[in-house]
Enzyme design. Structure first.
Site, PDB file in Angstrom:
ATOM      1  N   GLU A  77    -101.540 -27.873  87.408  1.00 42.01           N
ATOM      2  CA  GLU A  77    -101.022 -27.703  86.044  1.00 42.01           C
ATOM      3  C   GLU A  77    -101.760 -28.586  85.055  1.00 42.01           C
ATOM      4  O   GLU A  77    -102.119 -29.701  85.403  1.00 42.01           O
ATOM      5  CB  GLU A  77     -99.526 -28.039  86.023  1.00 42.01           C
ATOM      6  N   HIS A 135     -94.011 -24.575  83.472  1.00 48.96           N
ATOM      7  CA  HIS A 135     -93.205 -25.637  84.101  1.00 48.96           C
ATOM      8  C   HIS A 135     -92.066 -26.095  83.173  1.00 48.96           C
ATOM      9  O   HIS A 135     -92.049 -27.241  82.711  1.00 48.96           O
ATOM     10  CB  HIS A 135     -94.088 -26.828  84.489  1.00 48.96           C
ATOM     11  N   ARG A 162     -92.724 -26.612  93.361  1.00 57.80           N
ATOM     12  CA  ARG A 162     -94.026 -27.246  93.183  1.00 57.80           C
ATOM     13  C   ARG A 162     -95.109 -26.237  93.548  1.00 57.80           C
ATOM     14  O   ARG A 162     -94.998 -25.544  94.561  1.00 57.80           O
ATOM     15  CB  ARG A 162     -94.166 -28.466  94.098  1.00 57.80           C
TER      16      ARG A 162
HETATM   17  C1  8YV Z   1     -90.348 -32.244  84.928  1.00 58.86           C
HETATM   18  C2  8YV Z   1     -90.036 -31.817  87.455  1.00 58.86           C
HETATM   19  O1  8YV Z   1     -91.257 -31.344  84.370  1.00 58.86           O
HETATM   20  O2  8YV Z   1     -88.053 -33.002  87.869  1.00 58.86           O
HETATM   21  C3  8YV Z   1     -89.151 -32.659  88.296  1.00 58.86           C
HETATM   22  O3  8YV Z   1     -89.535 -32.974  89.425  1.00 58.86           O
HETATM   23  O4  8YV Z   1     -91.017 -31.344  87.890  1.00 58.86           O
HETATM   24  C4  8YV Z   1     -89.655 -31.529  86.042  1.00 58.86           C
HETATM   25  O5  8YV Z   1     -88.304 -31.613  85.835  1.00 58.86           O
HETATM   26  C5  8YV Z   1     -91.067 -33.503  85.114  1.00 58.86           C
HETATM   27  O6  8YV Z   1     -90.488 -34.353  86.030  1.00 58.86           O
HETATM   28  C6  8YV Z   1     -91.208 -34.227  83.800  1.00 58.86           C
HETATM   29  O7  8YV Z   1     -91.908 -35.386  84.012  1.00 58.86           O
END
Ligand code: 8YV
Length: 315
Positions: A260, A278, A231
Site C-alpha cells: 500500500e 484501506h 492484510r
Molecule cells: C489502520 C489497521 O489503517 O488497525 C489496523 O491494524 O490496519 C487500520 O485500522 C491503521 O492502523 C492506521 O494506522
C-alpha cells in the site's frame, strides 16, 4: 516530572498528534529528513514509540533506542512489530482492539454487497447514461450464499453476525475450533471450495503470509469471490491477479494490499474487482477512539506502570 521522549514512526492524525505533543517530547521519525541524525541525537532518550497498524518497525531501529519501554500501535494489527525481539528486551507492545471492530466488519459486508450485487459497476452504469439505453444487468442474490471466514477473531465474528443477518451461511477456519454456532472447517482449501465469498479476517505477519495462494484461489473457483479486509500480505497478490485475469475466481473486493498504497496496475482496469484504499477503520468516530486508546496506553504505562491493551503474546 519531565515529559517522556517518544518517537513517532507513522503519519498520525492531528487528534492524536496534538494530545501526544502536549504530554510528551515527540520526535517525528516519519517526517525527519535526517533519520540517522535524529536517532543519533535523541535515540538514547526515547522511552516510547508510536506507529500505525501497518507500519513495519525494523529491529535495527529498535537497536538504536536502548531505553525503549513501550510501542503503542495506532491500530489493531501489530504484524509490523518484531514481537519476539520486544519480548527479549522487555518492551511492552499495545494496540487498539475492539474500538474498530464494527467499522472493519461493515467494510467486509460493504465489499460483499458491492461485488455480489454489482453496486460499483451499476453506479458507473447510471453515471455513464447507460440506463437511458438499456436495463441493468442481473446480479447475485446474497441470502443463502455461503461465507467462509478465514480468522474468526473479534472482527471475523462481527462479520459473521452481519452476514447471518443477511441470511447468508457462515463457516470458518483458523488456528482453533471455537465454541461458536458456526461450522469449523479445518483447512483453508476445503473452506474455499465450499464458499461463495471467502473473507480474509486473520492477522497479518509471517504465520499467515501468502496463505491465500493459487491453490486456495483454484478451490474458491469461478463461483467464488475473495474479500480481504485484513492484510494484503495474507494473499499472494500475483496469484490473485492471475486468477482474476483467467476467470479462475469470480471477483474480489479488497480494502488491503501487499504494498500500500500501490495496487497492481492490472487490477485498476478489472471490472470484477472492487478496490478501497484501506478504510476499514477510517471513520471519524473510530479513528478518534483508536487515537484515544493509543495515547491512553502510553499514559497508563508512564504514570501507572501498566498498559491497558497489551498484545496477547506478551501478556
Ligand atoms: C489502520 C489497521 O489503517 O488497525 C489496523 O491494524 O490496519 C487500520 O485500522 C491503521 O492502523 C492506521 O494506522
Amino acid at each position: 516530572m519531565s515529559q517522556p521522549d517518544i518517537v513517532i514512526t507513522a503519519p498520525l492524525p492531528p487528534f492524536l498528534r496534538d494530545p501526544l505533543a502536549a504530554d510528551y517530547r515527540c520526535h517525528d521519525y516519519h517526517a525527519a529528513a535526517d533519520k540517522p541524525g535524529l536517532l543519533a541525537a535523541e535515540g538514547a532518550r526515547i522511552r516510547g514509540l508510536v506507529q500505525g497498524g501497518g507500519t513495519a518497525t525494523p529491529t535495527a531501529l529498535l537497536d538504536a533506542l536502548p531505553k525503549l519501554e513501550i510501542i503503542s500501535v495506532f491500530g489493531v494489527g501489530y504484524d509490523g512489530v518484531p514481537v519476539d525481539y520486544c519480548r527479549s528486551r522487555g518492551i511492552k507492545v499495545s494496540n487498539t482492539p475492539d474500538v474498530l471492530t464494527d467499522d472493519v466488519a461493515d467494510v467486509a459486508v460493504g465489499l460483499i454487497m458491492m461485488t455480489g450485487r454489482g453496486f460499483v459497476r451499476l453506479n458507473r452504469f447510471v453515471r455513464a447514461g447507460e440506463w437511458e439505453r438499456r436495463g441493468p444487468e442481473l446480479t447475485t442474490r446474497l441470502a443463502g450464499k455461503r461465507v467462509g471466514i478465514l480468522g474468526l477473531g473479534r472482527i471475523g465474528k462481527a462479520i459473521a453476525t452481519r452476514v447471518r443477518a443477511l441470511g447468508m451461511e457462515v463457516a470458518y477456519t483458523g488456528r482453533n475450533r471455537q465454541d461458536v454456532a458456526y461450522r469449523f472447517v479445518p483447512d483453508l482449501v476445503s473452506l474455499a471450495a465450499e464458499s461463495d465469498f471467502l473473507v480474509v479476517a486473520s492477522p497479518g505477519g509471517d504465520a499467515t503470509r501468502n496463505m491465500v495462494d493459487a491453490g486456495v484461489l483454484a478451490a474458491l473457483g469461478s463461483k467464488g469471490t475473495l474479500i480481504n479486509i485484513a492484510r494484503g500480505s495474507i494473499v499472494d497478490e500475483v496469484a490473485l491477479v492471475a486468477a482474476l485475469q483467467k476467470g479462475t475466481i469470480n471477483g474480489a473486493g479488497l480494502d488491503v494490499f501487499a504494498d500500500e498504497p500501490h495496487i497492481p496496475a492490472a487490477m485498476l482496469t478489472m471490472d470484477n474487482v472492487v478496490l478501497l484504499p484501506h478504510v476499514g477503520s477510517a471513520t471519524r468516530e473510530t479513528r478518534q477512539a483508536m487515537g484515544d486508546l493509543c495515547k491512553a496506553n502510553l499514559d497508563a504505562w508512564f504514570t501507572k506502570g501498566h498498559v491497558l491493551t497489551l498484545i496477547p503474546e506478551l501478556a
